[in-house]
Design a protein around this motif. Sequence first.
Motif, PDB file in Angstrom:
ATOM      1  N   UNK A   1      44.627  84.577  54.860  1.00 34.79           N
ATOM      2  CA  UNK A   1      45.397  84.644  55.621  1.00 34.79           C
ATOM      3  C   UNK A   1      46.709  85.528  55.162  1.00 34.79           C
ATOM      4  N   UNK A   2      46.342  85.928  53.889  1.00 32.15           N
ATOM      5  CA  UNK A   2      47.911  87.209  53.438  1.00 32.15           C
ATOM      6  C   UNK A   2      47.401  88.053  53.588  1.00 32.15           C
ATOM      7  N   UNK A   3      48.625  88.731  54.582  1.00 28.91           N
ATOM      8  CA  UNK A   3      47.712  90.374  53.921  1.00 28.91           C
ATOM      9  C   UNK A   3      49.433  91.438  53.752  1.00 28.91           C
ATOM     10  N   UNK A   4      49.704  91.851  52.548  1.00 33.52           N
ATOM     11  CA  UNK A   4      50.975  91.692  52.049  1.00 33.52           C
ATOM     12  C   UNK A   4      51.522  93.381  52.208  1.00 33.52           C
ATOM     13  N   UNK A   5      52.424  94.422  51.982  1.00 31.24           N
ATOM     14  CA  UNK A   5      52.239  95.549  51.854  1.00 31.24           C
ATOM     15  C   UNK A   5      53.675  95.818  50.889  1.00 31.24           C
ATOM     16  N   UNK A   6      53.228  96.307  50.556  1.00 27.67           N
ATOM     17  CA  UNK A   6      53.997  97.152  48.748  1.00 27.67           C
ATOM     18  C   UNK A   6      54.742  98.117  47.812  1.00 27.67           C
ATOM     19  N   UNK A   7      55.667  97.546  47.772  1.00 29.19           N
ATOM     20  CA  UNK A   7      56.673  98.912  47.550  1.00 29.19           C
ATOM     21  C   UNK A   7      56.549 100.061  46.590  1.00 29.19           C
ATOM     22  N   UNK A   8      56.893 100.996  46.189  1.00 30.62           N
ATOM     23  CA  UNK A   8      56.205 101.890  45.152  1.00 30.62           C
ATOM     24  C   UNK A   8      57.033 101.815  43.781  1.00 30.62           C
ATOM     25  N   UNK A   9      56.347 101.615  43.164  1.00 35.45           N
ATOM     26  CA  UNK A   9      56.788 101.879  41.576  1.00 35.45           C
ATOM     27  C   UNK A   9      56.378 102.443  40.491  1.00 35.45           C
ATOM     28  N   UNK A  10      56.771 102.410  39.791  1.00 37.01           N
ATOM     29  CA  UNK A  10      55.983 103.450  38.315  1.00 37.01           C
ATOM     30  C   UNK A  10      55.446 103.356  37.226  1.00 37.01           C
TER      31      UNK A  10
ATOM     32  N   UNK B   1      59.006  93.397  45.223  1.00 39.07           N
ATOM     33  CA  UNK B   1      58.859  92.870  46.767  1.00 39.07           C
ATOM     34  C   UNK B   1      58.095  92.986  47.827  1.00 39.07           C
ATOM     35  N   UNK B   2      57.519  91.701  48.822  1.00 40.37           N
ATOM     36  CA  UNK B   2      56.108  91.961  49.194  1.00 40.37           C
ATOM     37  C   UNK B   2      56.299  91.499  50.535  1.00 40.37           C
ATOM     38  N   UNK B   3      55.776  92.222  51.133  1.00 32.89           N
ATOM     39  CA  UNK B   3      56.238  92.666  52.580  1.00 32.89           C
ATOM     40  C   UNK B   3      54.376  91.487  53.265  1.00 32.89           C
ATOM     41  N   UNK B   4      55.321  90.382  54.087  1.00 35.80           N
ATOM     42  CA  UNK B   4      53.774  88.994  54.322  1.00 35.80           C
ATOM     43  C   UNK B   4      53.988  88.945  56.587  1.00 35.80           C
ATOM     44  N   UNK B   5      53.740  89.226  56.821  1.00 36.67           N
ATOM     45  CA  UNK B   5      53.978  88.696  57.739  1.00 36.67           C
ATOM     46  C   UNK B   5      55.083  89.219  58.816  1.00 36.67           C
ATOM     47  N   UNK B   6      55.638  91.207  57.495  1.00 39.66           N
ATOM     48  CA  UNK B   6      56.581  91.121  58.174  1.00 39.66           C
ATOM     49  C   UNK B   6      58.541  90.766  57.495  1.00 39.66           C
ATOM     50  N   UNK B   7      57.753  89.055  56.626  1.00 42.57           N
ATOM     51  CA  UNK B   7      58.905  88.946  55.558  1.00 42.57           C
ATOM     52  C   UNK B   7      58.598  89.365  54.362  1.00 42.57           C
TER      53      UNK B   7
ATOM     54  N   UNK C   1      58.195  88.295  44.036  1.00 42.10           N
ATOM     55  CA  UNK C   1      56.887  88.122  43.291  1.00 42.10           C
ATOM     56  C   UNK C   1      56.892  88.358  41.986  1.00 42.10           C
ATOM     57  N   UNK C   2      56.668  87.825  40.842  1.00 41.69           N
ATOM     58  CA  UNK C   2      56.541  88.728  39.813  1.00 41.69           C
ATOM     59  C   UNK C   2      55.051  89.572  39.329  1.00 41.69           C
ATOM     60  N   UNK C   3      54.656  89.427  39.937  1.00 42.13           N
ATOM     61  CA  UNK C   3      53.303  90.144  40.392  1.00 42.13           C
ATOM     62  C   UNK C   3      52.568  89.685  41.658  1.00 42.13           C
ATOM     63  N   UNK C   4      51.279  91.580  41.580  1.00 41.79           N
ATOM     64  CA  UNK C   4      50.719  91.355  42.753  1.00 41.79           C
ATOM     65  C   UNK C   4      49.669  92.461  42.371  1.00 41.79           C
TER      66      UNK C   4
END
Length: 904
Positions: free
Chosen positions: A799-808, A841-847, A851-854
Amino acid sequence: MSLPSTDPFGTEELRASVLRAWSDSPTRLLEDTNAERDLRVGAYRDRLFVELAQNAADAAVAAGIPGTLRVSVVDGELRVANTGAPLDARGVASLSSLRASAKEGLVGQFGVGFAAVLAVSSEPRVLSRTGGVAFSEARTREAVSQDEVPVLRLPWPAGEEVPAGFDTEVRLPLRDGVDPAGLLARAEAEAEDLLLSLPGLTRFEVEGSVWQRSAVDSTVQIAAPDGTVRRWLTQEAPDGLWAVPVDDGPVPLEDDVLHAPTPTDERLSLPARLIASVPMEPSRRRVLPGTDLSGLARSYPALVRKLAPEHRVTMVPKAGFPLSELDGQLREAVLRQLAGQAWLPGVSELAGSGARVLNVESPELTGLLGEIVPRLVSLSGPEVARVLATVDAEPLDVAELVEILTGLERPPAWWHSLYDALLPLLEAHSVSYDDLGALPVPLADGRTLPGPRGAFLFGAADDLLDLLADAEVVGLRLVHPDAAHPLLERLGAKQADSADLLEAPSLREAIERSVEDGLSGLDVRPLADAVLRLVSDNPVEGLGALALPSRDGWRRADELVLPTSPLLAVFDPEALGADGALSVLDNDFAEDWAPGALTAVGVLDGFVVTEDGIRDLDLVADDAWPQALRLLAGERETWHALSGPSGEWIARNAVLAGRAPEEWRLPEAEGLAGLYDPVPDVGLGPEVLTLAGVRAELAVADLDDAADLLDRLGDPDRVVAAGLISRAYAALAAVDLDWSQLDPPARVRAVDGSVVAAEQAAVLDLPWLAAVWPAGRLVAAAAPERLAELLDVPVLSELVSARLPEGEFLRWSELTAVRLVAELLDIPFPEGGVVVHEELTVEVDGVKRTAPWWVESGGFHGEHHAEDSPAGLARAFAWASGHWADRHLITALLDDPDPLTLLA
């Protein structure tokens, strides 16, 4: 004693008469000479002692005294002295005649027998206390001036004295060449036969050796000089005598001659000697042709009857060729008499013709059968049967005997005696098993049936046997105890105890139909009593069909309860009675038998365990289950059975405080609080409650358990602790059941304890996803895929599809704090590294959600992201290194990388 010097017997006149005859007819001298020579060299050549003994016997009979004969050799003379009537003128005339005899009315009719002396002497003399005569070949030759003359035609007076104690003596100067010792030996050899044949003689002496004859009833005893005694059994016949040597029994003769009364040349093969006055040829050696001696045979069976029964068969003439024409005639005549006259031993004496002879040897058997088999001879055996076949007896074999015995009524003890007689024959192979296969056997019920096979050798008290007889069990063959014998077992009967009898098909069949028989009006009480007696001795299983009287009529034993049974207090009253599954055993009948015997046939006194479990649990009244459980716990067998299918049935179907036991938990099982209510006090201990199904722990045994647990988890009225929720779902996921047989639940319990509709929930399958899904809609447990299948709820990753920001991106070894933790916990660095975010921050369904980890793309080998915090980095490192269970410890060490953190 001095003899008169005159001529007392008129020998001068006799000589003158003979000389005138010879003078008147010169051929007469020649005829007398030839006739005498014929007698000397022919008929009487070896009859010296026979003829002299005959004369002595006649003299004794004439005088009416026991006769004595003495033989001796004195001064070259053979001397034969005897007692009895002395010589008289008639005797002298007879001695001087070749054709005359003075022995009228006595045995032996021919005085010419004196010619036998010529074989040894030509100068015989006969001396008697009344006078004597002498004959002389030399004096006769001188008187007639001839060389060839007869010796015994011209007598001269002899004046010698007779030895003391004797009345007559014959003196025979021996011819040259005659051996005196040989003559004496002949006399000794003939002594016994002569004493037997000539009853007028009782004593026979040869040179001091004495043979003595005596008679007791029909037995003649002849004592020899050496002290031995030979006995002869005799039987008088018209003009004759039959005699057979006897010892302990008869000693049948095999090769003898006719005695008339002295030996003849007529050879006989009869077992007994025949001494008879019969017409003989002048030679005294042969019976006159045409003489019929068959009449003498009529007395032969009388001789045989004088013998002990066991010896009589030996007197039957043996088969074979006759030794002479006369022998053949006599043998046939004797066999006809033995066939027609009664002489064979039996219940009464039997004639040979038509008699039956058992062709196996067994005196015991013939003794038992004498009054049963008509005309049965008490002697037996194949040899006896063979011998008696010659007198027309018929053989009887054992197979025919068994047919004769069939239907015979005799006491059982008689049959036992019969078996005693037959067993040795079987062991000796004289009879076969087939011969005895139909041997009658008396049964305990009074019948006598053919054949032991299938019968039981059952030793029991009379009253039990009477019960079995009254029960009239078709096919149950019990040998009467008085007839029981090892022979019957060898022939197929079976040694049986009570258990064997109870396993007999015939008795089992009677038991199976006993209720039907009882309801139809037959008296089945004897069968019930007999079976109960048997099981009292040796219980066996499978007798529940036995008809016993109940309060409602005849019922199967396994459908009855003892009147005193505690089951009556726990069973539903509607289960007991004419229309119920069970009934109560008749009180009076129950008092007649020990409870153990009744329960052995299936009557209930308590709960019973069968192959399928504890029976009759469904008959327990709802309000009686606590008491029923106490009964079940009180017996070892039922107590153990509660751990099987019966316990499972009780758990679901028994009633405790209005509910099934499995719907309750033990009061001390606090870990189940919320899901299950504590069982009220019903008077049962924890162990009994547990075996009855009251829950002590969380367990899912089957689909019913699973359905009940899902219902409880989905019940919004229940408050369930988070740990119990997780354990419950884990237990469901762990059990191997076919979930296709179970309807998915409408509601599920979320991780926060709330109840949510299943269609709104998801199962957490990847731990980092929990950060972006509401706890009130999240279901979590081990084996998430299995749980999702059970609940028919999707896993969260679907049910979950996520977008993650860039990091180091940093390798794990480049993170100082992680490196210290890895060293402290001895965790190897996993491959790759982690993308570190100041804030993830994790974007799920535009929201967007924090999250501490992914893990991007999932699994252990995806790209790991973590916020730059002990919590985020610890989870990422724990998941990547495969030490997820240590995530909280890793978090603590990252927060304070001091070894004391591990110890404090």
